[in-house]
Write a protein that holds these residues in place. Structure first.
Motif, PDB file in Angstrom:
ATOM      1  N   SER A   1     -51.970  52.790  -7.202  1.00 15.47           N
ATOM      2  CA  SER A   1     -51.364  54.289  -6.824  1.00 15.47           C
ATOM      3  C   SER A   1     -52.079  54.200  -5.933  1.00 15.47           C
ATOM      4  CB  SER A   1     -51.237  55.884  -7.344  1.00 15.47           C
ATOM      5  OG  SER A   1     -52.939  55.899  -8.229  1.00 15.47           O
ATOM      6  N   ILE A   2     -53.794  53.749  -5.766  1.00 18.90           N
ATOM      7  CA  ILE A   2     -54.472  53.385  -4.859  1.00 18.90           C
ATOM      8  C   ILE A   2     -54.979  52.327  -4.847  1.00 18.90           C
ATOM      9  CG2 ILE A   2     -55.731  54.839  -5.910  1.00 18.90           C
ATOM     10  CD1 ILE A   2     -57.852  52.561  -7.353  1.00 18.90           C
TER      11      ILE A   2
ATOM     12  N   TYR B   1     -50.304  63.083 -12.856  1.00 15.82           N
ATOM     13  CA  TYR B   1     -51.387  61.975 -13.001  1.00 15.82           C
ATOM     14  C   TYR B   1     -52.881  62.798 -11.619  1.00 15.82           C
ATOM     15  CZ  TYR B   1     -48.925  58.701 -14.810  1.00 15.82           C
ATOM     16  OH  TYR B   1     -47.858  58.096 -15.389  1.00 15.82           O
TER      17      TYR B   1
ATOM     18  N   LEU C   1     -57.988  56.150 -14.482  1.00 15.14           N
ATOM     19  CA  LEU C   1     -57.002  56.294 -13.915  1.00 15.14           C
ATOM     20  C   LEU C   1     -55.776  55.943 -14.597  1.00 15.14           C
ATOM     21  CD1 LEU C   1     -57.771  55.844  -9.851  1.00 15.14           C
ATOM     22  CD2 LEU C   1     -58.127  57.454 -10.998  1.00 15.14           C
ATOM     23  N   ASN C   2     -54.283  56.147 -14.838  1.00 13.44           N
ATOM     24  CA  ASN C   2     -53.603  56.047 -15.026  1.00 13.44           C
ATOM     25  C   ASN C   2     -53.269  54.559 -14.790  1.00 13.44           C
ATOM     26  OD1 ASN C   2     -53.349  57.758 -17.129  1.00 13.44           O
ATOM     27  ND2 ASN C   2     -52.727  59.006 -14.983  1.00 13.44           N
TER      28      ASN C   2
ATOM     29  N   LEU D   1     -49.927  60.376   2.787  1.00  9.95           N
ATOM     30  CA  LEU D   1     -50.843  60.888   2.259  1.00  9.95           C
ATOM     31  C   LEU D   1     -49.292  61.608   0.964  1.00  9.95           C
ATOM     32  CD1 LEU D   1     -54.121  62.405   3.308  1.00  9.95           C
ATOM     33  CD2 LEU D   1     -53.626  60.412   2.116  1.00  9.95           C
TER      34      LEU D   1
ATOM     35  N   ASN E   1     -57.785  58.941  -4.807  1.00  6.72           N
ATOM     36  CA  ASN E   1     -56.124  58.941  -4.016  1.00  6.72           C
ATOM     37  C   ASN E   1     -56.692  59.644  -2.529  1.00  6.72           C
ATOM     38  OD1 ASN E   1     -54.172  57.649  -2.649  1.00  6.72           O
ATOM     39  ND2 ASN E   1     -53.325  57.993  -4.283  1.00  6.72           N
TER      40      ASN E   1
ATOM     41  N   LEU F   1     -46.407  60.277   1.240  1.00  6.30           N
ATOM     42  CA  LEU F   1     -45.389  59.365   0.601  1.00  6.30           C
ATOM     43  C   LEU F   1     -46.130  59.014  -0.995  1.00  6.30           C
ATOM     44  CD1 LEU F   1     -43.256  57.302   1.586  1.00  6.30           C
ATOM     45  CD2 LEU F   1     -45.189  56.024   1.625  1.00  6.30           C
ATOM     46  N   GLU F   2     -47.112  58.964  -0.956  1.00  4.48           N
ATOM     47  CA  GLU F   2     -48.226  58.837  -2.521  1.00  4.48           C
ATOM     48  C   GLU F   2     -48.167  60.258  -3.221  1.00  4.48           C
ATOM     49  OE1 GLU F   2     -48.709  55.835  -4.739  1.00  4.48           O
ATOM     50  OE2 GLU F   2     -48.970  55.770  -2.349  1.00  4.48           O
TER      51      GLU F   2
ATOM     52  N   LEU G   1     -47.468  61.279  -7.244  1.00  2.00           N
ATOM     53  CA  LEU G   1     -48.197  61.541  -8.197  1.00  2.00           C
ATOM     54  C   LEU G   1     -48.490  63.472  -8.570  1.00  2.00           C
ATOM     55  CD1 LEU G   1     -51.837  60.136  -6.848  1.00  2.00           C
ATOM     56  CD2 LEU G   1     -50.459  59.295  -9.144  1.00  2.00           C
TER      57      LEU G   1
ATOM     58  N   LYS H   1     -55.628  63.267 -12.071  1.00  2.00           N
ATOM     59  CA  LYS H   1     -57.649  62.062 -11.621  1.00  2.00           C
ATOM     60  C   LYS H   1     -57.322  60.709 -10.806  1.00  2.00           C
ATOM     61  CE  LYS H   1     -60.957  61.011 -15.860  1.00  2.00           C
ATOM     62  NZ  LYS H   1     -60.893  60.566 -16.407  1.00  2.00           N
ATOM     63  N   ASP H   2     -55.911  60.373 -10.696  1.00  2.00           N
ATOM     64  CA  ASP H   2     -54.899  59.498  -9.634  1.00  2.00           C
ATOM     65  C   ASP H   2     -54.772  60.342  -8.626  1.00  2.00           C
ATOM     66  OD1 ASP H   2     -55.057  58.931 -12.763  1.00  2.00           O
ATOM     67  OD2 ASP H   2     -53.301  57.247 -10.863  1.00  2.00           O
TER      68      ASP H   2
ATOM     69  N   GLN I   1     -54.488  53.050   0.186  1.00  2.00           N
ATOM     70  CA  GLN I   1     -56.016  53.592   0.286  1.00  2.00           C
ATOM     71  C   GLN I   1     -57.035  51.928   0.557  1.00  2.00           C
ATOM     72  OE1 GLN I   1     -55.792  55.722   2.870  1.00  2.00           O
ATOM     73  NE2 GLN I   1     -53.979  57.343   2.184  1.00  2.00           N
TER      74      GLN I   1
ATOM     75  N   PHE J   1     -62.935  55.152 -13.227  1.00  2.00           N
ATOM     76  CA  PHE J   1     -61.771  56.427 -12.832  1.00  2.00           C
ATOM     77  C   PHE J   1     -61.098  56.952 -13.904  1.00  2.00           C
ATOM     78  CE2 PHE J   1     -63.765  56.217  -8.508  1.00  2.00           C
ATOM     79  CZ  PHE J   1     -65.040  56.541  -8.822  1.00  2.00           C
TER      80      PHE J   1
END
Lengths: 368, 69
Positions: free
Chosen positions: A302-303, B25, A297-298, B13, B32, B15-16, B20, B27-28, A306, A295
């Motif tokens: 961050s993922i 960001y 991503l930067n 959620l 997410n 927290l993250e 972002l 897209k991130d 999850q 995707f």
């Protein structure tokens, strides 16, 4: 942009050894070959050598690039994305399998009353932390733990000599060659060729270090350690080896020296936890990097939370019980993993060699 | 049980997402959010003891039919 992460050759070798020994130490390899399991293990190493030559060659052709960069460079946008998705699924599923092994082990041996999600979540929280800190931290952890693991393995090996019966290894080749070839293939698929994950990790190897050396040293050392462990299990348990879900645990729990040296099986659990931690972290890292690449991503960090939680859920719903898990690990997994471990790397390898010969100049520029 | 799930997910959620969102960001954030909603749905299904089909079964069936073990 953050500075590029680098791991040294020594750390990479320790990482590879820990990765291979991860869940194999406890689930065991080649157990269905009964007292020829050690031959199956050796045969597995032999089968793994062509595979690791292919992996190392791919890495050598693209220094500093990880699996997803290589795939996108070779196959273009669309086909590259398909292969990326396949490898995301493979590493995600492999991570889930290892998490499940861990949960099942703790649930069967030490904590039967606790729901299986609890140990799984405890494991994945540490793995998420490690992945967010990056590959450098994971590799340094493994380099730190490896001597301790080796020390424990050697000590336990020596202590179990009192329970060994060297007659158990005979008759050699009683059932013929076919179980050895079958189980050798199983051993190839289960620990050794899973190192395909390292195509995505060794891109961070220090420049001018040979991936050949890392792969060969790692796989051979891990293979020899595993063969010694299988031999110990055979000497202690005989051909009942295949009756246990966790043969190493049973073999070590029989150690009683005097009144004070007993209950040594905790040491196995310790080694297992370290190995599983490394393995799950690497699988999670590769999954997150793949999703980030797919995707654009930067940052993959961050993922991680999850993805890690999803991995636990997949591990939780994967099997109904331990019998199902055992069947899947020893009979189904080798066929399922074959495309990811052999066919796709072979296609990548052939395409890479072909393109490299065709357009050497342009190609070398883009790969650096 | 599902109350715990909801509280934990809200905490995770926020927290993250805050970091972002501050970095912009987008897209991130979307990826997410998608992953988060999938895992939230599965968490709710597990907390209600609903049956979730395992991907291991179809793979097993395919392999068994191909190789006849």
């Amino acid at each position: 942009m953050m500075p590029k992460e680098e791991i040294t050759q020594k750390e990479a070798i320790c990482l590879l050894i820990n990765f291979i020994m991860g869940s194999t130490l406890i689930v065991g390899i080649g157990t269905n070959a009964k007292n020829d399991a050690w031959l199956a293990s050796l045969f597995g190493i032999l089968m793994a050598i062509p595979a690791i030559i292919i992996y190392s060659r791919i890495l050598q052709l693209f220094p500093g690039a990880n699996l997803y960069d290589i795939v996108n460079l070779l196959f273009g946008k669309y086909l590259g994305s398909v292969v990326t998705i396949l490898y995301i699924w493979y590493s995600f599923h492999l991570g889930a399998l290892v998490v499940r092994d861990f949960g099942e082990f703790l649930n069967t041996i030490t904590m039967p009353e606790t729901p299986m999600l609890v140990p799984m979540f405890s494991l994945i929280i540490i793995c998420i932390f490690a992945v967010r800190l990056g590959i450098e931290v994971i590799s340094r952890t493994s380099a730190y733990f490896f001597p301790i693991m080796l020390f424990i393995i050697i000590i336990v090996q020596l202590l179990s000599i009192s329970k060994m019966d060297f007659e158990y290894i005979f008759p050699i080749l009683y059932y013929g060659l076919s179980p050895i070839i079958k189980e050798g293939f199983s051993a190839f698929a289960f620990p050794f060729a899973e190192t395909v994950i390292f195509l995505g990790v060794l891109g961070s190897l220090q420049p001018k270090k040979s991936p050949y050396k890392v792969y060969f040293t790692g796989v051979l050392v891990a293979g020899i350690i595993l063969t010694f462990i299988v031999l110990r299990n055979i000497f202690v348990l005989g051909n009942q080896l295949s009756n246990f879900y966790f043969p190493s645990h049973v073999a070590i729990s029989r150690i009683h020296i005097g009144d004070f040296l007993q209950r040594m099986e905790v040491t196995v659990a310790f080694i297992f936890v370290v190995g599983v931690f490394i393995k799950v972290s690497l699988c999670l890292l590769l999954t997150c990097k793949g999703i980030a690449k797919l995707f654009h991503l930067n940052d993959y960090r961050s993922i991680t939370i999850q993805t890690g939680i999803l991995m636990v859920y997949l591990a939780y719903i994967l099997y109904d019980n331990i019998v199902d898990m055992h069947f899947w690990t020893f009979y189904v997994y080798k066929y399922y993993a074959f495309p990811f471990q052999v066919i796709l790397p072979l296609i990548i390898f052939i395409t890479a060699e072909f393109k490299k010969r065709k357009t050497p100049k342009e190609y070398n520029k883009s790969s650096v | 049980m599902f109350v715990v799930v909801i509280i934990v997910y809200i905490a995770l959620l926020t927290l993250e997402f805050i970091s972002l969102y501050q970095k912009k960001y987008w897209k991130d954030l979307w990826v997410n959010l998608t992953l988060g909603s999938i895992s939230f749905i599965i968490a709710l299904m597990i907390s209600f003891h609903l049956y979730i089909p395992s991907p291991a079964d179809p793979i097993k069936k395919i392999v068994l039919s191909l190789f006849k073990i």
